[in-house]
Design a protein around this motif. Sequence first.
Motif, PDB file in Angstrom:
ATOM      1  N   UNK A  48       0.854  -1.199   0.000  1.00  0.00           N
ATOM      2  CA  UNK A  48       0.000   0.000   0.000  1.00  0.00           C
ATOM      3  C   UNK A  48       0.883   1.239   0.000  1.00  0.00           C
ATOM      4  N   UNK A  49       0.585   2.151  -0.918  1.00  0.00           N
ATOM      5  CA  UNK A  49       1.315   3.407  -1.043  1.00  0.00           C
ATOM      6  C   UNK A  49       0.361   4.557  -0.754  1.00  0.00           C
ATOM      7  N   UNK A  50       0.691   5.417   0.200  1.00  0.00           N
ATOM      8  CA  UNK A  50      -0.138   6.578   0.528  1.00  0.00           C
ATOM      9  C   UNK A  50       0.319   7.793  -0.262  1.00  0.00           C
ATOM     10  N   UNK A  51      -0.645   8.501  -0.878  1.00  0.00           N
ATOM     11  CA  UNK A  51      -0.348   9.680  -1.683  1.00  0.00           C
ATOM     12  C   UNK A  51      -1.267  10.826  -1.297  1.00  0.00           C
ATOM     13  N   UNK A  52      -0.889  12.038  -1.691  1.00  0.00           N
ATOM     14  CA  UNK A  52      -1.758  13.177  -1.399  1.00  0.00           C
ATOM     15  C   UNK A  52      -2.822  13.377  -2.466  1.00  0.00           C
ATOM     16  N   UNK A  53      -2.735  12.605  -3.569  1.00  0.00           N
ATOM     17  CA  UNK A  53      -3.759  12.660  -4.609  1.00  0.00           C
ATOM     18  C   UNK A  53      -3.728  11.362  -5.399  1.00  0.00           C
ATOM     19  N   UNK A  54      -4.845  11.022  -6.014  1.00  0.00           N
ATOM     20  CA  UNK A  54      -4.932   9.792  -6.812  1.00  0.00           C
ATOM     21  C   UNK A  54      -4.095   9.934  -8.085  1.00  0.00           C
ATOM     22  N   UNK A  55      -3.507   8.834  -8.533  1.00  0.00           N
ATOM     23  CA  UNK A  55      -2.694   8.839  -9.747  1.00  0.00           C
ATOM     24  C   UNK A  55      -3.043   7.625 -10.600  1.00  0.00           C
ATOM     25  N   UNK A  56      -2.613   7.656 -11.845  1.00  0.00           N
ATOM     26  CA  UNK A  56      -2.721   6.486 -12.704  1.00  0.00           C
ATOM     27  C   UNK A  56      -1.452   5.655 -12.555  1.00  0.00           C
ATOM     28  N   UNK A  57      -1.520   4.377 -12.902  1.00  0.00           N
ATOM     29  CA  UNK A  57      -0.340   3.533 -12.772  1.00  0.00           C
ATOM     30  C   UNK A  57      -0.446   2.362 -13.738  1.00  0.00           C
ATOM     31  N   UNK A  58       0.653   1.652 -13.870  1.00  0.00           N
ATOM     32  CA  UNK A  58       0.703   0.442 -14.694  1.00  0.00           C
ATOM     33  C   UNK A  58       1.586  -0.558 -13.975  1.00  0.00           C
ATOM     34  N   UNK A  59       1.133  -1.803 -13.809  1.00  0.00           N
ATOM     35  CA  UNK A  59       1.895  -2.825 -13.092  1.00  0.00           C
ATOM     36  C   UNK A  59       2.071  -4.050 -13.967  1.00  0.00           C
ATOM     37  N   UNK A  60       3.262  -4.657 -13.916  1.00  0.00           N
ATOM     38  CA  UNK A  60       3.517  -5.869 -14.686  1.00  0.00           C
ATOM     39  C   UNK A  60       4.653  -6.649 -14.034  1.00  0.00           C
ATOM     40  N   UNK A  61       4.758  -7.916 -14.379  1.00  0.00           N
ATOM     41  CA  UNK A  61       5.773  -8.797 -13.801  1.00  0.00           C
ATOM     42  C   UNK A  61       6.900  -9.029 -14.790  1.00  0.00           C
ATOM     43  N   UNK A  62       8.087  -9.352 -14.271  1.00  0.00           N
ATOM     44  CA  UNK A  62       9.249  -9.674 -15.086  1.00  0.00           C
ATOM     45  C   UNK A  62       9.945 -10.901 -14.500  1.00  0.00           C
ATOM     46  N   UNK A  63      10.632 -11.635 -15.368  1.00  0.00           N
ATOM     47  CA  UNK A  63      11.360 -12.823 -14.933  1.00  0.00           C
ATOM     48  C   UNK A  63      12.860 -12.582 -14.974  1.00  0.00           C
ATOM     49  N   UNK A  65      15.621 -11.878 -12.820  1.00  0.00           N
ATOM     50  CA  UNK A  65      14.963 -12.557 -11.692  1.00  0.00           C
ATOM     51  C   UNK A  65      13.491 -12.177 -11.592  1.00  0.00           C
ATOM     52  N   UNK A  66      12.773 -12.836 -10.667  1.00  0.00           N
ATOM     53  CA  UNK A  66      11.357 -12.548 -10.470  1.00  0.00           C
ATOM     54  C   UNK A  66      11.193 -11.139  -9.909  1.00  0.00           C
ATOM     55  N   UNK A  67      10.435 -10.303 -10.642  1.00  0.00           N
ATOM     56  CA  UNK A  67      10.210  -8.927 -10.215  1.00  0.00           C
ATOM     57  C   UNK A  67       8.804  -8.496 -10.608  1.00  0.00           C
ATOM     58  N   UNK A  68       8.309  -7.479  -9.919  1.00  0.00           N
ATOM     59  CA  UNK A  68       7.095  -6.768 -10.319  1.00  0.00           C
ATOM     60  C   UNK A  68       7.453  -5.297 -10.411  1.00  0.00           C
ATOM     61  N   UNK A  69       6.995  -4.668 -11.481  1.00  0.00           N
ATOM     62  CA  UNK A  69       7.297  -3.255 -11.725  1.00  0.00           C
ATOM     63  C   UNK A  69       6.002  -2.461 -11.722  1.00  0.00           C
ATOM     64  N   UNK A  70       6.008  -1.318 -11.048  1.00  0.00           N
ATOM     65  CA  UNK A  70       4.872  -0.401 -11.059  1.00  0.00           C
ATOM     66  C   UNK A  70       5.358   0.945 -11.593  1.00  0.00           C
ATOM     67  N   UNK A  71       4.840   1.348 -12.737  1.00  0.00           N
ATOM     68  CA  UNK A  71       5.174   2.642 -13.320  1.00  0.00           C
ATOM     69  C   UNK A  71       4.099   3.656 -12.956  1.00  0.00           C
ATOM     70  N   UNK A  72       4.519   4.817 -12.463  1.00  0.00           N
ATOM     71  CA  UNK A  72       3.607   5.874 -12.036  1.00  0.00           C
ATOM     72  C   UNK A  72       4.132   7.205 -12.564  1.00  0.00           C
ATOM     73  N   UNK A  73       3.301   8.248 -12.564  1.00  0.00           N
ATOM     74  CA  UNK A  73       3.808   9.567 -12.940  1.00  0.00           C
ATOM     75  C   UNK A  73       4.900  10.010 -11.970  1.00  0.00           C
ATOM     76  N   UNK A  74       5.663  11.019 -12.335  1.00  0.00           N
ATOM     77  CA  UNK A  74       6.702  11.513 -11.444  1.00  0.00           C
ATOM     78  C   UNK A  74       6.089  11.978 -10.128  1.00  0.00           C
TER      79      UNK A  74
END
Length: 415
Positions: A48-63, A65-74
């Motif tokens: 869970x990530x707390x922010x001062x405003x709602x944002x858009x995001x994109x999440x995907x997995x990578x192999x 090694x096993x990873x998950x990446x979440x891309x968000x605005x700056x």
Amino acid sequence: MCAAALLCSDAIRVHATEDPPPSAVAAANFPIVSDVRLAGDGKQTRFVLDLDKAIQFRAFALANPYRVVVDIPQVDFHLAAAAGVAGRGLIKAFRYGLVMPGGSRIVFDLTGPAKIANSYVVEAANGQPARLVLELEQVDHTTFVQSLAAETHPELKAAIADATAVVVAPDAAATPKPMEDLRPVIVIDPGHGGIDNGTQSGGKSEKSLVLEFGLALRDRIEKSGKYRVVMTRTDDTFIPLADRVRIARNQSAALFVSIHADALPRREGDAQGATIYTLSDRASDTEAERLAEAENKADAIGGVNLTEEPTDVADILIELAQRETRTFSNRFAHLLAGEMKNTARMYKHPLKSAGFKVLKAPDVPSVLVELGYVSNKGDLEHLVSESWRSRTVGSMAQAIDAFFAKRLATAGPAN
């Protein structure tokens, strides 16, 4: 019941160390990340990530090694220094930072294969902040691989391309095209950046120290008017290794200088002094091999998909590094070592060779300079010293002058 368990009261929480100055927030106007927490176990884990405003995001997995990446605005991360060091459940650890101007990234190292069971953003309400929630669920390797095969990530390549364009465009626009400007092009590559901090010690990160040095070196070289300088990055932005090389190739660089700083784990003792590395088919010693392996992991640290990259980096390096390029690289390395010893403490064996992925640009003489060990108190004092930086930058500029003077003399007059 599962959701209730994930939100249990013993969830790991890391609070911000201090509230951001209002003036700084107003000036940047980026969303603020104020808190982060993990809950769950090895079967299901929630982030869970707390922010001062709602944002858009994109999440995907990578192999691998096993990873998950979440891309968000700056965003502005106002988190404690230890945030992400300790994991929980399926998350071994995580890191975060700027991956390109306008874009931030969070990369999770997983304990094993897992899928993104759910991900969403909750709007701020009832005095509670906006939240980005990521729920992971354990799966077997086959299921994980099948989920990757079903996904495509054009946005990742687009993001990398955009980051490269942002880095290259200012230099290209500010100077004439190579055909119109016959001055040699020197590419200065401050290592790491953004989500990739590099080595850290005494509250100082490698990415910041080498950026300050790289910018100072650029300014010194440009003063002579004899060269055109291109930086792979001029701010705290993550640039994949392949794109650092691509910048040198696209700019028809005559010299590529990558700037780094090393560190040794405490259990391996102490070391000090600068070291200069060139490309070779094998590492000159075990320490060079260790450092090359660490530096070549930058793409994995930054959450880049490595499945399309060659698995045996050393073979590709050997293939691309032509004999003439190696000769010029070694020549510059010796000149550089000779000049730097007058102003900087050098390692006991200052010239080494190793298979660095970042030095694989063909026909571009390249060196990687480790300015010192941030794990050594004396070296760290030098690295943060403006006086030391100025003297060392001057010695490197002299080596560059000597290198090109010798190349021009060897080449002889143009027909």
